[in-house]
Design a protein around this motif. Structure first.
Motif, PDB file in Angstrom:
ATOM      1  N   TYR A   1      23.934  15.529 -31.547  1.00 34.74           N
ATOM      2  CA  TYR A   1      23.587  16.899 -31.946  1.00 34.74           C
ATOM      3  C   TYR A   1      23.468  17.049 -33.462  1.00 34.74           C
ATOM      4  O   TYR A   1      23.089  18.117 -33.946  1.00 34.74           O
ATOM      5  CB  TYR A   1      24.614  17.886 -31.394  1.00 34.74           C
ATOM      6  N   ASN A   2      23.759  15.982 -34.194  1.00 36.93           N
ATOM      7  CA  ASN A   2      23.526  15.975 -35.643  1.00 36.93           C
ATOM      8  C   ASN A   2      22.221  15.282 -36.009  1.00 36.93           C
ATOM      9  O   ASN A   2      21.741  15.433 -37.140  1.00 36.93           O
ATOM     10  CB  ASN A   2      24.660  15.246 -36.369  1.00 36.93           C
TER      11      ASN A   2
ATOM     12  N   VAL B   1      17.600  20.939 -29.501  1.00 34.10           N
ATOM     13  CA  VAL B   1      17.575  22.405 -29.566  1.00 34.10           C
ATOM     14  C   VAL B   1      16.877  22.977 -28.331  1.00 34.10           C
ATOM     15  O   VAL B   1      17.351  23.936 -27.705  1.00 34.10           O
ATOM     16  CB  VAL B   1      16.870  22.876 -30.854  1.00 34.10           C
ATOM     17  N   HIS B   2      15.756  22.379 -27.966  1.00 34.76           N
ATOM     18  CA  HIS B   2      14.971  22.875 -26.835  1.00 34.76           C
ATOM     19  C   HIS B   2      15.364  22.204 -25.521  1.00 34.76           C
ATOM     20  O   HIS B   2      15.118  22.764 -24.444  1.00 34.76           O
ATOM     21  CB  HIS B   2      13.477  22.662 -27.103  1.00 34.76           C
ATOM     22  N   PHE B   3      15.979  21.026 -25.608  1.00 36.93           N
ATOM     23  CA  PHE B   3      16.318  20.275 -24.394  1.00 36.93           C
ATOM     24  C   PHE B   3      17.675  20.687 -23.827  1.00 36.93           C
ATOM     25  O   PHE B   3      17.993  20.360 -22.682  1.00 36.93           O
ATOM     26  CB  PHE B   3      16.315  18.780 -24.712  1.00 36.93           C
TER      27      PHE B   3
ATOM     28  N   VAL C   1      22.272  20.629 -34.955  1.00 38.95           N
ATOM     29  CA  VAL C   1      20.974  21.210 -34.601  1.00 38.95           C
ATOM     30  C   VAL C   1      21.105  22.515 -33.821  1.00 38.95           C
ATOM     31  O   VAL C   1      20.117  23.249 -33.677  1.00 38.95           O
ATOM     32  CB  VAL C   1      20.113  20.196 -33.816  1.00 38.95           C
ATOM     33  N   LEU C   2      22.289  22.785 -33.278  1.00 41.36           N
ATOM     34  CA  LEU C   2      22.532  24.072 -32.641  1.00 41.36           C
ATOM     35  C   LEU C   2      24.012  24.371 -32.749  1.00 41.36           C
ATOM     36  O   LEU C   2      24.815  23.461 -32.974  1.00 41.36           O
ATOM     37  CB  LEU C   2      22.065  24.086 -31.190  1.00 41.36           C
ATOM     38  N   PRO C   3      24.418  25.610 -32.643  1.00 40.43           N
ATOM     39  CA  PRO C   3      25.834  25.929 -32.825  1.00 40.43           C
ATOM     40  C   PRO C   3      26.711  25.154 -31.849  1.00 40.43           C
ATOM     41  O   PRO C   3      26.341  24.928 -30.687  1.00 40.43           O
ATOM     42  CB  PRO C   3      25.886  27.440 -32.549  1.00 40.43           C
ATOM     43  N   ALA C   4      27.899  24.760 -32.315  1.00 43.10           N
ATOM     44  CA  ALA C   4      28.811  24.016 -31.457  1.00 43.10           C
ATOM     45  C   ALA C   4      29.139  24.784 -30.188  1.00 43.10           C
ATOM     46  O   ALA C   4      29.350  24.184 -29.122  1.00 43.10           O
ATOM     47  CB  ALA C   4      30.092  23.690 -32.223  1.00 43.10           C
TER      48      ALA C   4
ATOM     49  N   GLU D   1      34.822  24.667 -30.231  1.00 38.11           N
ATOM     50  CA  GLU D   1      34.520  24.380 -31.624  1.00 38.11           C
ATOM     51  C   GLU D   1      34.625  22.887 -31.895  1.00 38.11           C
ATOM     52  O   GLU D   1      35.335  22.163 -31.188  1.00 38.11           O
ATOM     53  CB  GLU D   1      35.501  25.141 -32.543  1.00 38.11           C
ATOM     54  N   LEU D   2      33.925  22.444 -32.919  1.00 36.59           N
ATOM     55  CA  LEU D   2      34.087  21.084 -33.426  1.00 36.59           C
ATOM     56  C   LEU D   2      35.010  21.140 -34.625  1.00 36.59           C
ATOM     57  O   LEU D   2      34.790  21.921 -35.555  1.00 36.59           O
ATOM     58  CB  LEU D   2      32.736  20.485 -33.840  1.00 36.59           C
TER      59      LEU D   2
END
Length: 857
Positions: free
Chosen positions: A696-697, A703-705, A731-734, A743-744
């Motif tokens: 995700y980084n 984002v779309h998948f 790329v999107l909120p945790a 949360e991360l």
């Protein structure tokens, strides 16, 4: 261009080697080890900038713990603004970190990050040093760091660098009192504080003094404060001007055509394996320095009261006068007109170095800078080109020398060429304007020639590298390869400049353009095992080995040394007359006896052309010089009781890990999933999806998948997300990574022996298909896990808790929730380290993570 006298016996005559070693000791390693990459041609304005630097006598040493810790803004300003000799001492080579751009971890990552540091220094004008300390991963205290490294050993290296480099000013990146966010960080500051005093103590580390180094007292030691450590650092500095000063590092240099912070941004952006691309800032940029040791400040200048001119060197009047004349007469449109003047400066510097006493090291450094500038004035390019990037011990290297002079009227002469074997060939030909002088070169490589390898990895290591201290001090960034030639260029006044060049292969990439890589000496063969870990279930294993001929006509036998309890059913067929570059595969069929234990199978080749027992690797990224290195041809035989209930798993690649290989060892079919093109129907073929580390980084298409992945879970699939980091590249909120928010965090457990507590021992992930036990966490390497989850929605079940000594337990290493008919899992367990290391329990854990829910509605 490398230094005139080398610090290793790279094949030159014995007398010359002894003289070189003696001079290196006397000059205290005053200049860096030979570089692998030749310098770029400077334009006329940049040459004038370098001439100004020749007029400056002073130095600064920046000290921190890792690649990327250095403040490139301050280094650039010191080197180019104040024009003092500047270096960065990184305690480690960053081998314990993660890699955002490729699969390199451990020693390979250390090689990559060493090269990134060298590329950064090429941009910001600094030099680079290291200690022998190995980056063993995140450390929460300096005490843990010292316990692993050995405090005295690393302290000795820091003292050695200070005595070698002899800085006027030392600057640390981190506060010695803590708060730097990493035990290594605090350790680097504490070592700097201690070494500041010990470097001047003639009773400290007397072995260094016996080898030719001399005590050195730096004038000041500063801590480079910032808002990262304290938000009100500007106010703090203003209130205490006796101990704090602010320096503006954002100045613009018209000779360089950039501000120092623009250059610093380009330099820092070389740390690509860590995703540290930086802005090229313009305008005022303040840095804050706190005086921790040394002479009090009477003015807001780190060099207050320190003579940065040649006047500090007795007998330097002629050097000063000649330099002033060269600078005054310099013509930016015709740099070659300064040749005779700069040659006179060089002669004066060489004479001064012989009588400068304690200052001889710095004088010789400036002399070497003058030699390099002479070639820049004349537009001289010296290359040794080879058709192949490697040559096997016992073979002959065929190469070609090319020397080109692009300035008119310089009239330099190629006097002689000396090969790696020490043989010197007279040339005696004057260079014509803009027409290359070319000569064929050959080197008969002895069969006994050691292979090229990063010098710090030539011997096995634990938490401290074990370089051959007879050849290396252990503080140099790299050493030149064996295929290095020396070219002697004679100037019109009769003096000489010697240039060392490592043979290079140059080619044209259709996208990147011209690229080069160093020629390395290799064994006669590379032995590549198909899989470095053999997960053995049922008492039998087949190990495939590929042998690549690195010489022509390779014939011989492959054999293996087996650990106790293992037997070889039959020897593989001999290797017959393999041509250079040709490969052959052989299989070893093994049987595990009743007492067979986890152990290493070592594969070796023997033949008439020589022996080989290593695997050749290449690390190649566009921003660094490609690096070749080798590892023992080993296979870890791992008998393990692992039950697997999953047949097909999809894998989405992140920053790079070896989880797909581990899944294949479990007998699972792995399908690569590209979020940019995949459809829900592609996922339906899989029972589970595993996300690579930091996916995700690094994968914008997620984002779309993401909705497709979460529908996969609801439809009955298992989604396993390995750790991600919270930052601007997420790329999107945790909160959207899972079906329910979490949360991360930066929570981690770094003690690999930390005792696990099973919080939900009857949960299917802990029991199916393998009943996990505390013993599954035995033998872990480097850490338990990192970037744990926090702020959990009640839907999540935390499964494991553990803690580092003296800390509260953390429960975010492995969390799961059921959603629809499937299951979502987030794990910060460092499986990406444990699986390649052959930790048996990590395979049992992985088999459980990818299992389908058996209780789905």
């Amino acid at each position: 261009m490398s230094c005139r006298v080398r610090s290793a016996d790279q094949g030159f005559p014995a007398a010359a080697r002894l003289a070189a070693l003696a001079l290196v000791a006397c000059l205290a390693l005053a200049f860096p080890a030979p570089a692998q990459r030749a310098p770029e041609q400077l334009d006329g304005a940049a040459i004038l900038h370098r001439l100004h630097k020749l007029q400056t006598f002073g130095s600064a040493l920046y000290i921190a713990a890792h690649p990327d810790d250095e403040n490139t803004r301050l280094i650039t300003w010191l080197s180019n603004g104040r024009k003092v000799r500047t270096a960065y001492l990184s305690l480690t080579r960053g081998d314990g970190g993660q890699d955002l751009i490729g699969p390199e971890l451990g020693d390979a990552l250390g090689i990559l990050r060493t090269q990134e540091l060298l590329e950064a220094r090429r941009i910001d004008g600094g030099e680079q040093f290291f200690t022998r300390a190995v980056d063993f991963g995140y450390s929460k205290s300096p005490e843990e760091s010292f316990a692993k490294w050995g405090r005295q050993e690393v302290l000795a290296d820091v003292v050695r660098v200070i005595r070698t480099f002899r800085p006027d000013v030392i600057i640390t990146r981190f506060p010695p009192e803590g708060g730097g966010g990493h035990g290594h960080h605090t350790a680097s500051a504490q070592l700097a504080q201690e070494a500041f005093d010990l470097a001047a103590d003639s009773s400290a580390f007397p072995d260094q003094l016996a080898a030719g180094l001399q005590p050195w007292q730096a004038q000041r030691l500063f801590f480079n404060g910032s808002t990262f450590f304290r938000a009100d650092v500007a106010e703090q500095a203003a209130k205490d001007p006796a101990h704090w000063l602010a320096v503006d590092v954002g100045g613009f240099d018209p000779l360089l055509g950039a501000s120092y912070t623009e250059i610093a941004g380009r330099s820092r952006s070389q740390h690509k394996s860590q995703g540290f691309g930086a802005a090229e800032a313009r305008g005022q940029q303040l840095e804050y320095l706190r005086l921790d040791k040394g002479t009090p400040l009477a003015a807001p200048d780190p060099f207050d009261g320190i003579d940065l001119g040649w006047t500090r060197v007795p007998g330097s009047e002629r050097v000063q006068s000649l330099l002033a004349e060269v600078v005054a007469a310099y013509d930016v449109q015709a740099p070659e007109r300064s040749l005779s003047g700069l040659a006179a400066v060089l002669r004066a510097l060489e004479e001064l170095a012989a009588s400068a006493g304690p200052d001889a090291a710095f004088v010789e450094h400036q002399a070497q800078a003058a030699r390099e500038l002479i070639l820049q004035l004349c537009g001289v390019v010296v290359q040794v080109n080879a058709p192949s990037p490697r040559v096997a011990a016992g073979d002959t290297l065929s190469a070609s020398l090319s020397v080109l002079q692009r300035a008119q009227g310089a009239a330099l002469e190629v006097a002689a060429v000396t090969g790696p074997d020490g043989a010197t060939t007279a040339v005696g030909e004057t260079l014509a304007w803009n027409r290359a002088l070319e000569r064929p070169l050959t080197w008969s490589v002895p069969a006994t020639q050691p292979i090229d390898q990063p010098y710090w990895l030539a011997a096995p290591h634990g938490a401290l590298y074990q370089p051959d201290l007879g050849r290396h001090a252990g503080i140099e960034p790299v050493a030149a390869g064996a295929a290095t030639f020396r070219v002697e260029l004679r100037l019109p006044d009769g003096s000489s400049v010697r240039v060392d060049r490592q043979a290079m292969q140059t080619w044209v990439d259709r996208v990147a353009g011209e690229r080069s890589r160093p020629v390395t000496v290799t064994p006669v063969a590379s032995i590549a095992v198909a899989d470095p870990v053999a997960l053995v279930r049922g008492g039998r294993a087949s190990v495939d080995v590929e042998i690549e001929a690195l010489t022509d006509g390779l014939s011989g036998e492959l054999g293996a040394t087996l650990p106790t309890g293992w037997t070889l059913q039959a020897a593989p067929a001999p290797v017959q007359a393999l041509a250079l570059g040709e490969r052959a595969t052989r299989r070893f069929d093994l049987v595990a006896g009743p007492q067979a234990q986890r152990g290493v199978m070592h594969v070796a080749f023997t033949g008439s052309r020589g022996a080989a027992d290593r695997t050749l690797h290449v690390i190649d990224h566009p921003h660094i010089l490609p690096q070749a290195w080798s590892t023992p041809a080993d296979v870890l035989l791992l008998p393990a009781d692992v039950a697997v209930s999953t047949k097909r798993v999809g894998y989405i690649e992140g920053a790079g890990d070896e989880v797909p290989q581990a899944l294949a060892r479990l007998g699972v079919e792995v399908e690569r999933i590209d979020p940019a093109t995949a459809q829900g129907s592609d996922l339906a073929r899989c029972e589970a999806i595993v996300m690579g580390i930091r996916a995700y980084n690094t994968v914008p298409a997620l984002v779309h998948f993401q909705p497709t992945l979460l529908r996969f879970v609801q439809d009955g699939g298992t989604l396993v997300v390995q750790y991600d980091t919270s930052g601007s590249d997420l790329v999107l909120p945790a909160s959207r990574i899972g079906p329910y928010p979490f949360e991360l965090t930066r929570d981690r457990v770094t003690v690999e022996e930390a005792v696990p507590t099973f919080l939900a021992p009857t949960h299917p992930l802990m029991t199916t298909p393998n009943a996990l036990q505390a013993s599954d966490f035995d033998g872990w390497v480097q850490e338990r896990g990192l970037y744990f989850a926090g702020g959990l929605d009640p839907a999540y079940v935390p499964l494991i808790a553990w803690s580092d000594p003296g800390e509260a337990p953390l429960d975010g290493a492995l969390i799961a929730c059921d959603d629809g008919r499937g299951r979502f899992i987030y794990t910060g367990l460092s499986l990406f380290r444990q699986l390649p290391a052959g930790v048996a329990g990590s395979y049992r854990i992985l088999a459980n993570l990818i299992a389908r829910r058996s209780d789905a509605p």
